[in-house]
Design a protein around this motif. Structure first.
Motif, PDB file in Angstrom:
ATOM      1  N   PRO A   1      35.224   2.727 -44.962  1.00  0.00           N
ATOM      2  CA  PRO A   1      35.568   1.825 -43.622  1.00  0.00           C
ATOM      3  C   PRO A   1      34.173   1.971 -42.882  1.00  0.00           C
ATOM      4  N   SER A   2      32.814   2.022 -43.339  1.00  0.00           N
ATOM      5  CA  SER A   2      31.670   2.117 -42.686  1.00  0.00           C
ATOM      6  C   SER A   2      31.527   0.890 -41.835  1.00  0.00           C
ATOM      7  N   PRO A   3      30.760   0.729 -40.647  1.00  0.00           N
ATOM      8  CA  PRO A   3      30.633  -0.231 -39.939  1.00  0.00           C
ATOM      9  C   PRO A   3      29.717  -1.188 -40.441  1.00  0.00           C
ATOM     10  N   SER A   4      29.882  -2.735 -40.252  1.00  0.00           N
ATOM     11  CA  SER A   4      29.120  -3.700 -40.807  1.00  0.00           C
ATOM     12  C   SER A   4      27.682  -3.338 -40.190  1.00  0.00           C
ATOM     13  N   GLY A   5      26.759  -3.768 -41.084  1.00  0.00           N
ATOM     14  CA  GLY A   5      25.213  -3.483 -40.574  1.00  0.00           C
ATOM     15  C   GLY A   5      24.930  -2.106 -41.035  1.00  0.00           C
ATOM     16  N   SER A   6      25.631  -1.323 -41.729  1.00  0.00           N
ATOM     17  CA  SER A   6      25.155   0.118 -41.867  1.00  0.00           C
ATOM     18  C   SER A   6      23.911   0.117 -42.776  1.00  0.00           C
ATOM     19  N   PRO A   7      22.954   1.480 -42.412  1.00  0.00           N
ATOM     20  CA  PRO A   7      21.723   1.597 -43.187  1.00  0.00           C
ATOM     21  C   PRO A   7      21.749   1.588 -44.726  1.00  0.00           C
ATOM     22  N   VAL A   8      20.836   1.421 -45.392  1.00  0.00           N
ATOM     23  CA  VAL A   8      20.313   1.567 -46.618  1.00  0.00           C
ATOM     24  C   VAL A   8      19.854   3.005 -46.853  1.00  0.00           C
ATOM     25  N   ILE A   9      20.516   3.936 -47.650  1.00  0.00           N
ATOM     26  CA  ILE A   9      20.157   5.258 -47.728  1.00  0.00           C
ATOM     27  C   ILE A   9      19.286   5.497 -49.139  1.00  0.00           C
ATOM     28  N   SER A  10      18.248   6.174 -49.228  1.00  0.00           N
ATOM     29  CA  SER A  10      17.851   6.547 -50.504  1.00  0.00           C
ATOM     30  C   SER A  10      18.115   8.073 -50.890  1.00  0.00           C
ATOM     31  N   ALA A  11      19.046   8.386 -51.877  1.00  0.00           N
ATOM     32  CA  ALA A  11      19.341   9.671 -51.816  1.00  0.00           C
ATOM     33  C   ALA A  11      19.000  10.223 -53.312  1.00  0.00           C
TER      34      ALA A  11
END
Length: 79
Positions: free
Chosen positions: A17-27
């Motif tokens: 349920p992450s909010p809309s517009g969440s960041p893109v993460i490099s893992a």
């Protein structure tokens, strides 16, 4: 720990349920950084239509768990 949805390679975005517009993460193993303030910015930066790389916009939406992890890691590196 909230799940991540693969975008490309080792780039992810938080699952619902992450909010809309969440960041893109490099893992990559324990190296976790922001790659884009949101999916559209990440794609525009990764696959530019014009020459030149733009800078990362400020992260306006925080992803549960992951934002704290990225920000804590970056604070530790800068000290």
């Amino acid at each position: 720990m909230p799940r991540l949805v693969p975008v490309f390679g080792h780039r992810f975005t938080p699952a619902a349920p992450s909010p809309s517009g969440s960041p893109v993460i490099s893992a990559w193993q324990t190296d976790i950084i922001y790659c884009g303030a949101n999916l559209l910015e990440y794609l525009a930066d990764e696959y530019p239509l014009e020459q030149g790389r733009k800078t990362l916009s400020p992260i306006s939406v925080r992803a549960p768990f992951w934002s704290r992890f990225v920000e804590a890691a970056n604070r530790a590196e800068s000290t």
